[in-house]
Design a protein around this motif. Sequence first.
Motif, PDB file in Angstrom:
ATOM      1  N   ALA A   5       0.796  -1.224   0.000  1.00  0.00           N
ATOM      2  CA  ALA A   5       0.000   0.000   0.000  1.00  0.00           C
ATOM      3  C   ALA A   5       0.823   1.267   0.000  1.00  0.00           C
ATOM      4  CB  ALA A   5      -0.921  -0.003   1.229  1.00  0.00           C
ATOM      5  N   HIS A  24      -7.613  -6.313  -2.397  1.00  0.00           N
ATOM      6  CA  HIS A  24      -8.440  -5.168  -2.799  1.00  0.00           C
ATOM      7  C   HIS A  24      -7.574  -4.024  -3.316  1.00  0.00           C
ATOM      8  CE1 HIS A  24     -11.847  -2.384  -2.751  1.00  0.00           C
ATOM      9  NE2 HIS A  24     -10.972  -1.497  -2.284  1.00  0.00           N
ATOM     10  N   ILE A  25      -6.536  -3.665  -2.561  1.00  0.00           N
ATOM     11  CA  ILE A  25      -5.689  -2.543  -2.980  1.00  0.00           C
ATOM     12  C   ILE A  25      -4.997  -2.865  -4.304  1.00  0.00           C
ATOM     13  CG2 ILE A  25      -3.622  -1.216  -2.389  1.00  0.00           C
ATOM     14  CD1 ILE A  25      -4.460  -1.441   0.554  1.00  0.00           C
ATOM     15  N   HIS A  26      -4.460  -4.073  -4.407  1.00  0.00           N
ATOM     16  CA  HIS A  26      -3.787  -4.468  -5.654  1.00  0.00           C
ATOM     17  C   HIS A  26      -4.780  -4.466  -6.815  1.00  0.00           C
ATOM     18  CE1 HIS A  26      -0.683  -6.277  -8.108  1.00  0.00           C
ATOM     19  NE2 HIS A  26      -1.545  -7.208  -8.498  1.00  0.00           N
ATOM     20  N   ARG A  80      -7.544  -2.711  -7.181  1.00  0.00           N
ATOM     21  CA  ARG A  80      -7.970  -1.369  -7.561  1.00  0.00           C
ATOM     22  C   ARG A  80      -6.913  -0.648  -8.391  1.00  0.00           C
ATOM     23  NH1 ARG A  80     -12.919  -0.245  -7.920  1.00  0.00           N
ATOM     24  NH2 ARG A  80     -12.435   1.965  -7.665  1.00  0.00           N
ATOM     25  N   ARG A  81      -5.673  -1.102  -8.329  1.00  0.00           N
ATOM     26  CA  ARG A  81      -4.599  -0.465  -9.099  1.00  0.00           C
ATOM     27  C   ARG A  81      -4.453  -1.049 -10.501  1.00  0.00           C
ATOM     28  NH1 ARG A  81       0.101  -0.386  -4.412  1.00  0.00           N
ATOM     29  NH2 ARG A  81      -0.583   1.527  -3.343  1.00  0.00           N
ATOM     30  N   TRP A 123     -10.093   2.839   2.617  1.00  0.00           N
ATOM     31  CA  TRP A 123      -9.279   3.016   1.411  1.00  0.00           C
ATOM     32  C   TRP A 123     -10.107   3.621   0.286  1.00  0.00           C
ATOM     33  CZ3 TRP A 123      -4.126   2.565   0.848  1.00  0.00           C
ATOM     34  CH2 TRP A 123      -3.610   2.586  -0.459  1.00  0.00           C
ATOM     35  N   GLN A 124     -11.333   3.132   0.154  1.00  0.00           N
ATOM     36  CA  GLN A 124     -12.192   3.658  -0.911  1.00  0.00           C
ATOM     37  C   GLN A 124     -12.597   5.104  -0.653  1.00  0.00           C
ATOM     38  OE1 GLN A 124     -11.233   1.146  -3.006  1.00  0.00           O
ATOM     39  NE2 GLN A 124     -13.079   1.953  -4.010  1.00  0.00           N
ATOM     40  N   ASP A 147      -8.396   5.764  -2.664  1.00  0.00           N
ATOM     41  CA  ASP A 147      -8.631   5.333  -4.035  1.00  0.00           C
ATOM     42  C   ASP A 147      -8.911   6.550  -4.924  1.00  0.00           C
ATOM     43  OD1 ASP A 147      -8.722   3.188  -5.834  1.00  0.00           O
ATOM     44  OD2 ASP A 147     -10.899   3.240  -5.870  1.00  0.00           O
ATOM     45  N   ARG A 198      -3.283   8.530   2.055  1.00  0.00           N
ATOM     46  CA  ARG A 198      -3.054   7.178   2.578  1.00  0.00           C
ATOM     47  C   ARG A 198      -3.049   7.184   4.101  1.00  0.00           C
ATOM     48  NH1 ARG A 198      -0.128   7.101  -2.120  1.00  0.00           N
ATOM     49  NH2 ARG A 198      -0.508   5.319  -3.504  1.00  0.00           N
TER      50      ARG A 198
END
Length: 575
Positions: free
Chosen positions: A113, A165-167, A169-170, A206-207, A211, A318
């Motif tokens: 992240a 999720h983070i990966h 979304r990228r 995060w959203q 994001d 972040r």
Amino acid sequence: MLVVAPTLSAGLALDDVLMRVRLVGADTPWGDPAWWELYTFARPELNAELRDAGLHPWWSDLGVKMRFFRPLSAATHVLDYTLWPDRPGLHHGHSVLWYLLCVLAVRGVLRLASGVADEEVRERRANLGALIFAISAPHVTTVAWLAARNTLIAFVLGCGVIALHIHGRRQERGRGWWLAGAVVLTAIGLLASEAALGALAYVGAWQLCADEGPLRRRLAALVPYAGVVAVWRALYVRAGFGAANTGIYHDPSTDLPDFLRAVATNLPALFSCRWALVPVDGWVFAPSALHAAAAALGALLCLGLAAFAWPLLAGDRRARAWALGSTLALLPFAATMPMDRLVLFAGLGAAAVLVEVGTGLGDAGWVAETPARRRVGAALVVVHLIFAGPFGLLRALTLGPGMAMMRSGYAQAPRDEAVPEQTFVYVLGTFHRVHYTTLMRAAGGEAGVPRRAVVLSSMFQGATMYRVDADTLEVAPEGGFMAVDMDRIHRRDAAGLAVGDRVRLPELEIEILERTDDGRPSRAAFHFDRPLEDPSLRWLIVAPEAAGPLPFGAETQAFELPAIGATVVVEGVGP
């Protein structure tokens, strides 16, 4: 790993013993439940029998339910008892390995992240965050208590959810597969523990904060997770799992105002534990009057840290995500009484924010704007990076004596030949200490298991005892019955017993004589079916330890009955 290594000798305590009884097949009123019922502590269809045996207190609500569906976590305990049933040290080693996975998972998530482009710097920051998490003192009790392993497992799976999720979304291509994996892993995590909801706090944060894209599109990404939680909850409730009529679990789906009241008190306490490393395990023994004061201090700490960190949070999306996620991750755990073991999930975001604080001290960034902010930042780093390790090790080294308070009744209670034909009557005690004595002996196949046990009043308060006649003893505890959270586990409505109400147990009947201003029983008469001196009744008391190092040291002693018409005042166990 050195910090939690002393937990290998912590032994069994509280719910660990109930798990052992079930998995070794001991003969108890619990019967022979399915292995996935390992996290069931009260069921309406069993409660009367459990109360009559002394495994629930006499004031318990027969409708109380504490039944949690955690099959993945239960399976790990089944494995322990299959491979090494009589080696609790290896059971603890199993939990320590899960904690190692937690630390590695934190390192992986923080590295993934990070917004830092330099690979070496990103590695160093991830390592620092993992170290801060690893040596955090509150985590020691999560590792030491075998029954809390479900939280460790849910945390490992939850970190997987956050990382996927983070990966995802990228990614421009294949994003759906990564996000689908995160959703599936969420469902798996919920099979380990309800604690997996803590991972969704970070996904939501995060959203909201980190994001990219329009807010509506960012929030739309949360819909699949909401769907999984809704389906899980519906099936969970339909299958009869959940909590009801208990004083320590506050379900927002059945009583939202009650949940919000619990959050108002419990959340600041958990926040203090997470950020100031203030131990809160003693919360369950403290009078309710102290809870409000502790909550107020926790709220002040929360506001102070928010003011301190505002420049960082305002300028780094972040950091905002981690701070918000850490706070939201405490909400599911605020539904029950505060304990150190409940702040594990919040530790991920706290570690990430503390990395920013620690690295900010070395440059001309936000933390250097004022001397006061710099001093606060330095204090946080000292507490969480320098002080936390020794404090955590100290917590681990003292866990044995601390947990022994609840376990010592096993060794101290009588075990002579007359015991199997006797009822243990504790004028002061706690159902934990008393009924786990019975369960530990039953699990070991020992002969020194009493016919049943009954606790007249809580050991955490002194009480006045008045001998009415040959077979009746009146008890008036200081502050009334159910004055601390520990004594309200099996009854939510502490005012549900009115003056004149009678509770029938084998061998005696309890009559409510007076109530406190808030409606709790304050004086009760215990009418036995035979004279109190009958040899079938073994009179005991859990009294303050004569000479012990702990403020809550306790020992089981014989209790001398007062003469008819006489009054005796007994001392409770407390600091």
